[in-house]
Design a protein around this motif. Structure first.
Motif, short mmCIF file in Angstrom:
data_model
loop_
_atom_site.label_atom_id
_atom_site.label_comp_id
_atom_site.label_asym_id
_atom_site.label_seq_id
_atom_site.Cartn_x
_atom_site.Cartn_y
_atom_site.Cartn_z
N ASP A 92 44.07 21.08 29.26
CA ASP A 92 45.19 20.24 29.73
C ASP A 92 45.58 20.61 31.15
O ASP A 92 45.86 19.75 31.98
CB ASP A 92 46.40 20.41 28.82
N ARG A 93 45.59 21.90 31.43
CA ARG A 93 46.07 22.36 32.74
C ARG A 93 45.01 22.29 33.84
O ARG A 93 45.36 22.21 35.02
CB ARG A 93 46.61 23.79 32.61
N LEU A 94 43.76 22.33 33.45
CA LEU A 94 42.71 22.33 34.46
C LEU A 94 42.12 20.94 34.71
O LEU A 94 41.31 20.77 35.62
CB LEU A 94 41.59 23.28 34.05
N ALA A 95 42.52 19.96 33.92
CA ALA A 95 41.90 18.63 33.98
C ALA A 95 41.96 18.01 35.37
O ALA A 95 41.02 17.35 35.81
CB ALA A 95 42.55 17.70 32.97
N ALA A 96 43.06 18.23 36.09
CA ALA A 96 43.22 17.60 37.41
C ALA A 96 42.96 18.57 38.56
O ALA A 96 43.19 18.23 39.72
CB ALA A 96 44.63 17.02 37.53
N LEU A 97 42.46 19.77 38.24
CA LEU A 97 42.26 20.79 39.26
C LEU A 97 41.04 20.47 40.12
O LEU A 97 39.98 20.12 39.61
CB LEU A 97 42.08 22.15 38.60
N ALA A 98 41.18 20.62 41.44
CA ALA A 98 40.07 20.33 42.35
C ALA A 98 39.15 21.53 42.54
O ALA A 98 38.01 21.38 42.98
CB ALA A 98 40.62 19.86 43.70
N ALA A 99 39.62 22.73 42.24
CA ALA A 99 38.83 23.95 42.46
C ALA A 99 37.68 24.05 41.46
O ALA A 99 37.77 23.53 40.34
CB ALA A 99 39.72 25.18 42.36
N PRO A 100 36.59 24.73 41.84
CA PRO A 100 35.48 24.91 40.89
C PRO A 100 35.88 25.73 39.67
O PRO A 100 36.70 26.65 39.77
CB PRO A 100 34.41 25.64 41.72
N VAL A 101 35.29 25.38 38.54
CA VAL A 101 35.56 26.06 37.27
C VAL A 101 34.24 26.53 36.67
O VAL A 101 33.31 25.73 36.51
CB VAL A 101 36.28 25.12 36.28
N VAL A 102 34.16 27.82 36.34
CA VAL A 102 32.98 28.37 35.67
C VAL A 102 33.38 28.71 34.24
O VAL A 102 34.29 29.50 34.01
CB VAL A 102 32.47 29.63 36.40
N PHE A 103 32.70 28.10 33.28
CA PHE A 103 33.02 28.28 31.87
C PHE A 103 31.93 29.07 31.17
O PHE A 103 30.79 28.63 31.06
CB PHE A 103 33.19 26.91 31.21
N ASP A 104 32.28 30.27 30.73
CA ASP A 104 31.38 31.11 29.95
C ASP A 104 31.76 30.90 28.48
O ASP A 104 32.80 31.41 28.03
CB ASP A 104 31.57 32.58 30.35
N PRO A 105 30.98 30.13 27.71
CA PRO A 105 31.37 29.77 26.34
C PRO A 105 31.18 30.93 25.37
O PRO A 105 30.25 30.95 24.55
CB PRO A 105 30.44 28.60 26.02
N VAL A 106 32.07 31.90 25.44
CA VAL A 106 31.95 33.13 24.66
C VAL A 106 32.12 32.84 23.17
O VAL A 106 33.15 32.35 22.74
CB VAL A 106 32.99 34.17 25.11
N MET A 107 31.09 33.16 22.41
CA MET A 107 31.12 32.98 20.95
C MET A 107 30.92 34.28 20.21
O MET A 107 31.51 34.50 19.16
CB MET A 107 30.03 31.98 20.53
N VAL A 108 30.05 35.14 20.76
CA VAL A 108 29.73 36.40 20.11
C VAL A 108 29.72 37.51 21.15
O VAL A 108 29.17 37.34 22.25
CB VAL A 108 28.35 36.33 19.41
N ALA A 109 30.32 38.65 20.84
CA ALA A 109 30.32 39.79 21.75
C ALA A 109 28.94 40.42 21.80
O ALA A 109 28.10 40.20 20.91
CB ALA A 109 31.35 40.83 21.31
N THR A 110 28.68 41.22 22.82
CA THR A 110 27.40 41.92 22.94
C THR A 110 27.11 42.73 21.68
O THR A 110 25.97 42.87 21.25
CB THR A 110 27.43 42.85 24.17
N SER A 111 28.17 43.26 21.06
CA SER A 111 28.01 44.08 19.86
C SER A 111 27.66 43.27 18.62
O SER A 111 27.31 43.81 17.58
CB SER A 111 29.31 44.84 19.60
N GLY A 112 27.80 41.93 18.72
CA GLY A 112 27.52 41.06 17.59
C GLY A 112 28.76 40.50 16.91
O GLY A 112 28.66 39.67 16.02
#
Length: 248
Positions: A92-112
């Motif tokens: 909701d807050r980033l929808a109108a933002l002009a700056a670049p956005v990098v999304f790391d879709p974190v689902m599982v930690a390195t440990s599992g």
């Protein structure tokens, strides 16, 4: 020189190796000014995650509003979100933002340890739609439907190969309408890989905030991560943290 203002929206790692802590170290070492919106508190170390407590969507949103409304932002990194409601609050807050956005879709930690449920992963669709770049690793790319599904979404993504087998790590940048850019590097054999994804995504965001192109940012961010892996201090009995402080 005025540093680029980088907002990291991610979870807190009590052991300092990943999440907000890794992002702050990375952003600072690359010359950026780090701001944060913490989405969840985790109790974790190099051996795994023992507890996760998501914050409320309201306080996550308030942190974002406080940063954007005063200091401003030149790039955003999104990591662990903690819940579907938080994911929607962020979108909701980033929808109108002009700056670049990098999304790391974190689902599982390195440990599992699992860090996102099915509902949260479904909410990722909104964030992938507004992101300048999405950075899935091998299992995350599979969970998101693979290359075909990512292509159908129409956004740029970096398919990270660190979790694949083999002596060579291949990372592939796919931008709609352009030929993929591929990096291949010898695998660094080490158990000290905690926070590599967080570090890479926040490095890319920082470099984009400095005006780099996507390919330039990814290439330089990869170099930063690999240097930090080589400089790992050797802490912990499991997947140890990187040596951010040694990369100049």
């Amino acid at each position: 020189m005025i540093p680029p203002r980088i907002l990291s929206i991610a979870g807190s790692d009590s052991s300092g190796g990943a999440g907000i802590q890794a992002d702050i170290k990375t952003i600072a070492m690359l010359g950026g000014y780090a701001m944060t919106a913490i989405t969840a508190i985790t109790a974790q170390n190099t051996r795994g995650v023992s507890a996760v407590e998501p914050l409320s969507p309201a306080i996550v949103g308030a942190q974002i509003d406080a940063c954007l409304g005063d200091i401003g932002v030149d790039a955003v990194k999104i990591g662990m979100l903690g819940s579907a409601a938080i994911a929607h609050a962020v979108a909701d807050r980033l929808a109108a933002l002009a700056a670049p956005v990098v999304f790391d879709p974190v689902m599982v930690a390195t440990s599992g340890s699992v860090l996102a449920d099915g509902e949260t992963i479904a909410a990722f669709e909104r964030l992938m739609a507004l992101a300048t770049l999405t950075t899935p690793n091998v299992p995350e790319l599979a969970a998101l439907g693979g290359d075909a599904a990512m292509a159908a979404r129409g956004g740029a993504y970096l398919a990270k190969g660190g979790d694949a087998e083999g002596d060579v790590v291949e990372d592939r940048l796919v931008v709609p309408g352009a030929a993929p850019v591929v990096w291949r590097s010898p695998r660094i054999v080490t158990r000290h890989t905690h926070g590599t994804g967080c570090t890479l995504s926040s490095a890319i965001a920082t470099l984009l905030g400095q005006g780099a192109t996507l390919a330039e940012a990814v290439g330089a961010a990869r170099d930063f991560v690999r240097s930090a892996m080589r400089e790992a201090p050797g802490f912990g009995a499991g997947h140890g943290p990187l040596g951010h402080q040694a990369v100049r």
